[in-house]
Write an enzyme that holds these catalytic residues in place. Sequence first.
Site, short mmCIF file in Angstrom:
data_model
loop_
_atom_site.label_atom_id
_atom_site.label_comp_id
_atom_site.label_asym_id
_atom_site.label_seq_id
_atom_site.Cartn_x
_atom_site.Cartn_y
_atom_site.Cartn_z
N HIS A 240 2.99 1.52 -1.18
CA HIS A 240 3.93 2.74 -0.31
C HIS A 240 4.38 4.04 -1.01
CE1 HIS A 240 8.27 3.94 -1.84
NE2 HIS A 240 8.71 2.24 -0.99
N ASP A 289 8.67 -5.84 -1.62
CA ASP A 289 8.83 -6.84 -0.31
C ASP A 289 8.02 -8.11 -0.51
OD1 ASP A 289 11.43 -5.29 0.81
OD2 ASP A 289 9.87 -4.51 2.10
N1 ACO Z 1 -2.73 -2.83 2.93
C1 ACO Z 1 -3.96 -1.84 3.53
N2 ACO Z 1 -4.53 -0.92 3.17
C2 ACO Z 1 -3.53 0.13 3.18
C3 ACO Z 1 -2.14 -0.75 2.85
C4 ACO Z 1 -2.24 -2.22 2.53
N3 ACO Z 1 -0.75 -2.45 2.42
N4 ACO Z 1 -1.31 0.49 2.26
C5 ACO Z 1 -1.36 1.73 2.48
N5 ACO Z 1 -3.16 1.30 2.65
C6 ACO Z 1 -4.20 2.58 3.35
C7 ACO Z 1 -4.11 2.86 4.57
O1 ACO Z 1 -5.10 2.35 5.76
C8 ACO Z 1 -4.33 4.09 4.35
O2 ACO Z 1 -6.12 4.19 4.25
P1 ACO Z 1 -6.84 5.03 5.14
O3 ACO Z 1 -6.84 6.24 4.91
O4 ACO Z 1 -8.52 4.13 5.01
O5 ACO Z 1 -6.84 5.06 6.49
C9 ACO Z 1 -4.46 4.39 3.34
O6 ACO Z 1 -4.00 3.62 2.37
C10 ACO Z 1 -2.68 5.94 3.26
O7 ACO Z 1 -2.29 4.72 4.14
P2 ACO Z 1 -0.39 5.65 4.48
O8 ACO Z 1 -0.33 4.56 5.82
O9 ACO Z 1 -0.78 6.59 5.56
O10 ACO Z 1 -0.05 4.81 3.64
P3 ACO Z 1 1.62 5.35 2.96
O11 ACO Z 1 1.53 5.67 2.18
O12 ACO Z 1 2.57 6.16 3.96
O13 ACO Z 1 2.45 4.09 3.62
C11 ACO Z 1 2.99 1.84 3.49
C12 ACO Z 1 2.81 3.51 3.58
C13 ACO Z 1 3.56 2.33 5.23
C14 ACO Z 1 4.70 1.18 3.05
C15 ACO Z 1 2.00 1.41 3.51
O14 ACO Z 1 1.76 1.21 2.49
C16 ACO Z 1 2.39 -0.51 4.35
O15 ACO Z 1 2.10 -0.31 4.99
N6 ACO Z 1 2.67 -1.41 3.04
C17 ACO Z 1 2.54 -3.00 4.00
C18 ACO Z 1 3.45 -2.53 4.29
C19 ACO Z 1 4.83 -3.06 3.29
O16 ACO Z 1 4.39 -3.80 2.79
N7 ACO Z 1 6.07 -2.59 3.76
C20 ACO Z 1 6.65 -2.40 2.69
C21 ACO Z 1 7.05 -1.53 2.02
S1 ACO Z 1 8.32 -1.67 1.00
C22 ACO Z 1 9.69 -0.46 1.35
O17 ACO Z 1 9.35 0.20 2.23
C23 ACO Z 1 11.48 -1.07 1.55
#
Ligand code: ACO
Length: 346
Positions: A240, A289
């Site tokens: 998140h 989600d």
């Molecule tokens: N699976 C694997 N790795 C992840 C995940 C995940 N679900 N979420 C974050 N990471 C990793 C990223 O790859 C990144 O790794 P790195 O630094 O080695 O490159 C690190 O964690 C940070 O990722 P960001 O995208 O910068 O983190 P952010 O906090 O902005 O991401 C997000 C938030 C977009 C929701 C992300 O966690 C994600 O893509 N999750 C999966 C999709 C999802 O479940 N979306 C619904 C979110 S809930 C909502 O918005 C209502």
Amino acid sequence: MELIEVPAGLAGVAVTTTSVGDVLGDEGLYHYRGRSAVALATSAGFEEVAALVLDASGESAIGDGTLPDEVAELIGRVDLRSALSVLGAAIDRRPVTELDPGDRRAVAVRLISCFPALIASVHHGAVRAPRPELGHIANYLWMLTGSEDPDLSRALEVYCSLTIDHGFNSGTFAGRVVASTGADFGACVLGAYCALTGPRHGAVQSRVLDMLDEIAASGDAEAWMRQALAGRRRILGFGHAVYRVLDPRAPVLRELTARIAPERHAVAVQAEAAAATVLAGRRIAPNVDLYSPVLLEACGIPSGLFTATFAMARVVGWCAHILEQAAEPKVIRPGAYYVGPPPELG
Ligand code: ACO
């Protein structure tokens, strides 16, 4: 004017003040006007939560939910986004900043109230109207699926109350940007809705069901997850932008789905357990989600309407923020560092 450099995505930047609510990402908490959102969602009805979130004036946030004639005439020929655009224009086209506070609130209530019939009517291609004896969410379930099951209705109501607002997310910000320009209320809500439809924001739920299918078929959630990560896939329903600990909505939905969707729930629980091992130490926990699509599917809501259903609840939060923004005098108009060819000066 000197530009101030801010982090990508405006992460961690406060652009305004709000009394609607907040998300405390490190603590794993969020609230509506200071009151625990989880406690409210699990103990009160949607109408009560909506009234608090909209403006806490003591007045109802839900009123007449029958579609205006201009919208009803188009049902069967337009998609939800177009229908929402027509709904806003039919209700009030005056600049939101020029409405007096009473009119502004009345437009918000009408927009919120029409959302269930709008979604159900567009989906069926025939006009649906709410029944006065049913609550807002029970009406949505009935108009959409024909079900009046009290367990499903209550589960959906808790989900909707949990998602009615959630800090300064992208959809809310988009709605406030449009409101700051003085566009009409419907345009503000449409802007927020369009932002929500992106897969980085609200449109990931149906893909979570596909992921759970894959995990169930693999028979080994942990091996599936290691392979997915090796292929640089994100594990959907985890992580998140604000929470660095468990999203507090996830355990509520986990408990609800155990009763109404035991099979899917079991796979999601396996995914959660596998992720705890595979993602250990990375501060990536289940988000809203992981279990929400399991709940929506159990309620008989087609996956193509998951985002619309989220919007049906979230419109209350959008309206609360639009009401706040409309009372602000300044248009939101940031800058950008120009990096193209040098300008021809003189
Ligand atoms: N699976 C694997 N790795 C992840 C995940 C995940 N679900 N979420 C974050 N990471 C990793 C990223 O790859 C990144 O790794 P790195 O630094 O080695 O490159 C690190 O964690 C940070 O990722 P960001 O995208 O910068 O983190 P952010 O906090 O902005 O991401 C997000 C938030 C977009 C929701 C992300 O966690 C994600 O893509 N999750 C999966 C999709 C999802 O479940 N979306 C619904 C979110 S809930 C909502 O918005 C209502």
